[in-house]
Design a protein around this motif. Structure first.
Motif, PDB file in Angstrom:
ATOM      1  N   GLY A 197       0.808  -1.209   0.000  1.00  0.00           N
ATOM      2  CA  GLY A 197       0.000   0.000   0.000  1.00  0.00           C
ATOM      3  C   GLY A 197       0.837   1.253   0.000  1.00  0.00           C
ATOM      4  O   GLY A 197       2.068   1.207  -0.093  1.00  0.00           O
ATOM      5  N   ARG A 198       0.142   2.385   0.116  1.00  0.00           N
ATOM      6  CA  ARG A 198       0.787   3.696   0.083  1.00  0.00           C
ATOM      7  C   ARG A 198       1.075   4.193   1.493  1.00  0.00           C
ATOM      8  O   ARG A 198       0.241   4.016   2.399  1.00  0.00           O
ATOM      9  CB  ARG A 198      -0.114   4.709  -0.615  1.00  0.00           C
ATOM     10  CG  ARG A 198      -0.515   4.349  -2.021  1.00  0.00           C
ATOM     11  CD  ARG A 198       0.627   4.468  -3.009  1.00  0.00           C
ATOM     12  NE  ARG A 198       0.113   4.479  -4.372  1.00  0.00           N
ATOM     13  CZ  ARG A 198      -0.063   5.570  -5.093  1.00  0.00           C
ATOM     14  NH1 ARG A 198       0.246   6.762  -4.605  1.00  0.00           N
ATOM     15  NH2 ARG A 198      -0.525   5.502  -6.319  1.00  0.00           N
ATOM     16  N   VAL A 199       2.185   4.860   1.648  1.00  0.00           N
ATOM     17  CA  VAL A 199       2.535   5.481   2.930  1.00  0.00           C
ATOM     18  C   VAL A 199       1.790   6.809   3.053  1.00  0.00           C
ATOM     19  O   VAL A 199       1.855   7.660   2.164  1.00  0.00           O
ATOM     20  CB  VAL A 199       4.051   5.718   3.030  1.00  0.00           C
ATOM     21  CG1 VAL A 199       4.395   6.533   4.273  1.00  0.00           C
ATOM     22  CG2 VAL A 199       4.788   4.393   3.043  1.00  0.00           C
ATOM     23  N   VAL A 200       1.074   6.973   4.170  1.00  0.00           N
ATOM     24  CA  VAL A 200       0.312   8.192   4.400  1.00  0.00           C
ATOM     25  C   VAL A 200       0.694   8.755   5.773  1.00  0.00           C
ATOM     26  O   VAL A 200       0.855   7.998   6.737  1.00  0.00           O
ATOM     27  CB  VAL A 200      -1.209   7.935   4.346  1.00  0.00           C
ATOM     28  CG1 VAL A 200      -1.978   9.247   4.416  1.00  0.00           C
ATOM     29  CG2 VAL A 200      -1.583   7.156   3.092  1.00  0.00           C
ATOM     30  N   ALA A 201       0.832  10.067   5.850  1.00  0.00           N
ATOM     31  CA  ALA A 201       1.193  10.710   7.111  1.00  0.00           C
ATOM     32  C   ALA A 201      -0.007  10.756   8.050  1.00  0.00           C
ATOM     33  O   ALA A 201      -1.163  10.720   7.620  1.00  0.00           O
ATOM     34  CB  ALA A 201       1.709  12.120   6.853  1.00  0.00           C
ATOM     35  N   SER A 202       0.272  10.856   9.326  1.00  0.00           N
ATOM     36  CA  SER A 202      -0.770  10.983  10.343  1.00  0.00           C
ATOM     37  C   SER A 202      -1.577  12.253  10.116  1.00  0.00           C
ATOM     38  O   SER A 202      -1.053  13.278   9.682  1.00  0.00           O
ATOM     39  CB  SER A 202      -0.135  11.011  11.729  1.00  0.00           C
ATOM     40  OG  SER A 202      -1.088  11.285  12.732  1.00  0.00           O
ATOM     41  N   GLU A 203      -2.876  12.167  10.395  1.00  0.00           N
ATOM     42  CA  GLU A 203      -3.726  13.341  10.317  1.00  0.00           C
ATOM     43  C   GLU A 203      -3.704  14.083  11.645  1.00  0.00           C
ATOM     44  O   GLU A 203      -3.358  13.516  12.683  1.00  0.00           O
ATOM     45  CB  GLU A 203      -5.162  12.925   9.966  1.00  0.00           C
ATOM     46  CG  GLU A 203      -5.269  12.238   8.621  1.00  0.00           C
ATOM     47  CD  GLU A 203      -6.659  11.716   8.321  1.00  0.00           C
ATOM     48  OE1 GLU A 203      -6.892  11.200   7.221  1.00  0.00           O
ATOM     49  OE2 GLU A 203      -7.532  11.817   9.215  1.00  0.00           O
ATOM     50  N   SER A 204      -4.087  15.345  11.624  1.00  0.00           N
ATOM     51  CA  SER A 204      -4.098  16.147  12.842  1.00  0.00           C
ATOM     52  C   SER A 204      -5.520  16.532  13.203  1.00  0.00           C
ATOM     53  O   SER A 204      -6.436  16.398  12.393  1.00  0.00           O
ATOM     54  CB  SER A 204      -3.235  17.404  12.666  1.00  0.00           C
ATOM     55  OG  SER A 204      -3.735  18.188  11.584  1.00  0.00           O
ATOM     56  N   GLY A 205      -5.683  17.054  14.422  1.00  0.00           N
ATOM     57  CA  GLY A 205      -6.986  17.525  14.857  1.00  0.00           C
ATOM     58  C   GLY A 205      -7.995  16.415  15.009  1.00  0.00           C
ATOM     59  O   GLY A 205      -9.169  16.581  14.688  1.00  0.00           O
ATOM     60  N   GLY A 206      -7.544  15.272  15.518  1.00  0.00           N
ATOM     61  CA  GLY A 206      -8.426  14.122  15.577  1.00  0.00           C
ATOM     62  C   GLY A 206      -9.422  14.110  16.712  1.00  0.00           C
ATOM     63  O   GLY A 206     -10.401  13.379  16.667  1.00  0.00           O
ATOM     64  N   GLY A 207      -9.198  14.901  17.746  1.00  0.00           N
ATOM     65  CA  GLY A 207     -10.105  14.837  18.888  1.00  0.00           C
ATOM     66  C   GLY A 207      -9.887  13.562  19.683  1.00  0.00           C
ATOM     67  O   GLY A 207      -8.836  12.920  19.620  1.00  0.00           O
ATOM     68  N   GLY A 208     -10.906  13.159  20.405  1.00  0.00           N
ATOM     69  CA  GLY A 208     -10.767  12.018  21.284  1.00  0.00           C
ATOM     70  C   GLY A 208     -10.897  10.691  20.566  1.00  0.00           C
ATOM     71  O   GLY A 208     -11.390  10.594  19.451  1.00  0.00           O
TER      72      GLY A 208
END
Length: 274
Positions: free
Chosen positions: A155-166
């Motif tokens: 698969g593809r490498v994807v960076a972590s997302e931000s502002g995820g909340g709880g």
């Protein structure tokens, strides 16, 4: 003829015009940087579609530390590259990412940790599934079981997302709004890599109930349009200053006198109808 430009009022006009034009040029340059950055992302997405998968560790270094630790984020130039990894799925810690839309239907992306030989894990986005029939968009769907035993994923490498909340756990599954790896890692019993893998191939084969998460290109041409918009505004502001100054110079020189009003009394009277 143009000595009035040295008066305080006109010097102030000039200063305001130059400041406005400078700001517009900088805004155009900023949009140009964004255009270049988004173009680079699109180029990586396109290149990743045909590249030979590399080992996972070439893009996502192994995390250090104990449970809940997170490894380094993938280098920017390695995001969207294709990698392969072998391990065992930990279905007990499946993560549902709610509020994800495919073809205007709100559903869930399903992430399952793939535990590697060194005891660390990488989150694998196995795909998208719709909500349960007749249920609301927040009702947990029936998630297809992950394959048991050893699994090889690509698969593809994807960076972590931000502002995820709880992050919450409901009915045995973790739930979140965003793929915020540091927050998700706090709920997992092993260290986790700093990026995740968006699945595009798996052995044994993935369940057909999953729909592949499409990779969208960034709208870089919108930024390119903004570049020209701001630069044109900068030129127009300078042109506008020059045009107003020229009109004032012609007025002071008496070259732009208002026209003589028409003498209506001198015009022959229109004949009256009998």
């Amino acid at each position: 003829m143009y000595r009035f430009l040295l008066t305080p009022r006109w010097l102030g006009y000039l200063a305001l015009t130059l400041v406005a034009a400078t700001v517009m040029v900088f805004l155009g340059n900023w949009q140009l940087d964004r255009y270049r950055g988004r173009t680079a992302i699109n180029d990586r997405i396109d290149a990743g579609a045909t590249m030979t998968p590399a080992p996972l560790r070439d893009a996502l270094p192994a995390p250090t530390g104990g449970a809940g630790a997170v490894g380094p984020a993938p280098a920017e130039e390695l995001t969207w590259s294709r990698v392969t990894a072998t391990g065992r799925y930990d279905s007990a810690n499946t993560v549902l990412i709610r509020g994800r839309t495919v073809d205007r239907t709100v559903g869930f992306e399903v992430l399952t940790p793939l535990v590697l030989a060194d005891g660390s894990a990488v989150l694998v986005d196995r795909g998208w599934i719709p909500p349960a029939p007749g249920a609301g968009a927040t009702v947990q769907p029936q998630v297809p079981a992950a394959p048991g035993g050893e699994v090889t994923v690509t698969g593809r490498v994807v960076a972590s997302e931000s502002g995820g909340g709880g992050v919450s756990r409901r009915d045995g599954k973790l739930e979140a709004r965003r793929i915020d790896i540091p927050r998700l890692a706090e709920q997992l019993p092993y260290p986790v890599t700093g990026g995740y893998v968006l699945l595009d191939g798996q052995t044994p084969a993935a369940d057909p109930a999953f729909r592949a998460v499409q990779i969208g290109h960034t709208n870089n041409w919108q930024n390119f349009g903004y570049v020209w918009q701001w630069w044109i505004f900068a030129v127009m502001s300078l042109f506008g200053y020059g045009w107003v100054a020229r009109r004032e110079a012609r007025r002071l020189a008496g070259l732009d006198k208002p026209g003589e009003p028409a003498d209506r009394a001198a015009e022959p009277a229109a004949p009256t109808s009998a």
